[in-house]
Design an enzyme around this catalytic site. Sequence first.
Site, mmCIF file in Angstrom:
data_model
loop_
_atom_site.group_PDB
_atom_site.id
_atom_site.type_symbol
_atom_site.label_atom_id
_atom_site.label_comp_id
_atom_site.label_asym_id
_atom_site.label_seq_id
_atom_site.Cartn_x
_atom_site.Cartn_y
_atom_site.Cartn_z
ATOM 1 C CB SER A 31 -0.942 0.161 1.054
ATOM 2 O OG SER A 31 -0.279 -0.312 2.438
ATOM 3 C CG ASN A 118 -4.236 -5.215 12.546
ATOM 4 O OD1 ASN A 118 -3.724 -4.920 11.425
ATOM 5 N ND2 ASN A 118 -4.849 -6.145 12.864
ATOM 6 C CB THR A 163 -41.576 25.625 -8.713
ATOM 7 O OG1 THR A 163 -42.523 25.940 -9.303
ATOM 8 C CG2 THR A 163 -41.420 26.346 -7.309
ATOM 9 C CG HIS A 164 -42.625 22.313 -11.749
ATOM 10 N ND1 HIS A 164 -42.808 20.987 -11.375
ATOM 11 C CD2 HIS A 164 -43.376 22.827 -10.600
ATOM 12 C CE1 HIS A 164 -43.686 20.834 -10.393
ATOM 13 N NE2 HIS A 164 -43.908 21.918 -9.809
ATOM 14 C CB SER A 285 -13.854 26.164 -27.958
ATOM 15 O OG SER A 285 -13.922 25.218 -29.297
ATOM 16 C CE LYS A 291 -19.001 26.870 -26.516
ATOM 17 N NZ LYS A 291 -19.139 25.657 -26.986
ATOM 18 C CG ASN A 293 -16.562 26.335 -23.390
ATOM 19 O OD1 ASN A 293 -17.686 26.788 -23.686
ATOM 20 N ND2 ASN A 293 -15.694 25.842 -23.824
ATOM 21 C CD GLU A 298 -18.960 22.951 -18.682
ATOM 22 O OE1 GLU A 298 -19.514 22.410 -19.720
ATOM 23 O OE2 GLU A 298 -18.098 23.509 -19.103
ATOM 24 C CE1 TYR A 325 -6.578 -3.760 8.733
ATOM 25 C CE2 TYR A 325 -5.570 -5.948 8.185
ATOM 26 C CZ TYR A 325 -5.844 -4.434 7.823
ATOM 27 O OH TYR A 325 -5.109 -4.062 6.796
ATOM 28 C CD GLN A 330 -3.260 -2.505 1.884
ATOM 29 O OE1 GLN A 330 -2.270 -2.694 2.846
ATOM 30 N NE2 GLN A 330 -2.776 -2.978 0.784
ATOM 31 C CE LYS A 333 -4.115 2.695 4.317
ATOM 32 N NZ LYS A 333 -5.211 1.793 5.074
HETATM 33 N N1 ARG Z 1 -1.443 -1.376 4.949
HETATM 34 C C1 ARG Z 1 -2.220 -2.034 5.909
HETATM 35 C C2 ARG Z 1 -3.462 -1.268 5.885
HETATM 36 O O1 ARG Z 1 -3.609 -0.221 5.361
HETATM 37 C C3 ARG Z 1 -1.875 -2.056 7.411
HETATM 38 C C4 ARG Z 1 -2.178 -2.803 8.477
HETATM 39 C C5 ARG Z 1 -1.806 -4.129 7.904
HETATM 40 N N2 ARG Z 1 -2.305 -5.206 9.084
HETATM 41 C C6 ARG Z 1 -1.838 -6.215 8.786
HETATM 42 N N3 ARG Z 1 -2.121 -7.153 9.822
HETATM 43 N N4 ARG Z 1 -1.298 -6.732 7.823
HETATM 44 O O2 ARG Z 1 -4.639 -1.560 6.519
#
Ligand code: ARG
Length: 468
Positions: A31, A118, A163-164, A285, A291, A293, A298, A325, A330, A333
Amino acid sequence: MAPEGPGGGPRLWGGRFDGGTDAAVARLNNSLPFDRRLWREDLAGSVAHATMLGEAGILPAPEAEAIVEALREIEADLASGAVDLDPDAEDVHTAVEALLRQRIGPLAGKLHTARSRNDQVVTDARLFARSAVDTIAEEIVALQGVLLELAEREAATTMPGYTHMQHAQPILLAHHLLAYFWMLQRDRERLADARKRIDLLPLGAGALAGSPYPVDRERVAEILGFGGILENSLDAVSDRDFAIETLADAAILAMHLSRFAEDLVLWNTLEFGFVELDDSVTTGSSMMPQKKNPDVAELARGKSGRVFGNLMALLTVMKGLPLSYNKDMQEDKEPLFDTVDTLLVVLPAFRRMLETASFGRERMARALRGDFSTATDLADSLVRGGMAFRDAHGAVGRLVRHCVETGTALDEMDAQAMARAAPELARVDAGAATVAASVAARRVRGGTAPDAVREQLARARAALGAVV
Ligand code: ARG
């Protein structure tokens, strides 16, 4: 730390493993590419944890102090770019611990006493979410401030209210703008409320069951500035409701911005001409030279899609997970980061678009001419003369039909002309059909009358500083 990770990168486990991790698996499992941005939070959590370990006598004080000092040096060096996280590390926690080991050797291995990744990762995520909602709230306040200024400036501008998507009744432009002020106000209140539940400490929960060491969770919470402590270790490591709530509140905010954006896109058309956006907030554009824009509006509208999607993504990740957990988590995030990043680019641009906008007062006034949007006011004047509202509604309806057939505007007719068109209108107050009279009549609190809007503005100004 066994140097057996993919590409020879560090990892925090390996004792029971024979050989390294498969490269394809590492690409899935690691990660670091996205959680590396939590390094400040990770260091803050580790400093607090190590400080507590020393104070509670779980580690000898000199060892805890050496760890804390090294963590602070690492923070400075990461900030200055003097060192970097090892790209082959599994995650930010591993990478930070590897830097610590480079600096103080085997003593680094003692930092993880009485802690699991964890409870560590969710502490980091809560610290991130807490400061993110604060930053988003500041951006909302700035946008609200612009709305107050504009409402003040446009306090005498009348426009059709819809309205509408049909002309309904005249309103003040200030009233329309302030509608968004209050939506943003509730967005901010929601985030402030979510913050109370984000602001709870997981550390001490260990992997899932709590810590067998005499850890002082209150002390860690105090150092990290948490307002409270999660009371159940399973809950602490395994719920992500704080992130979901942040994403939900963000989704509502994005929905509000998207509606506002749609108003502006429409108003900015040749047909409406209710707003002119500044060159600095519009784009051209590549093909059509004429144009200009409304891209900011948007994109504010378009980016609501990913913000809604991020909420759905995390709800879906969480919905079937047994306690406690699971690695699925993971996946919490990226949605959180993406939503925060999105809002923090949309909000300032949206503010710039509004700050530099000029409203088409004349076009708004012209749009009200002959649009029958004061018909309700005529009916109300008959009601004041004693007629039942239903009957008044019918009589004015016949008058409108007469006007449509003869191509006359309501405010061009005097009382005699009205009475000729429909005899029940003998006691009508023709003056009630002007735009100014229509608006001025809605003096109820929360209504569009200039007096009521002035009061509303005062309440809005007070509310701006009042969210805690
Ligand atoms: N990278 C992991 C996460 O975002 C960290 C926790 C990992 N814990 C484990 N027991 N492998 O959740």
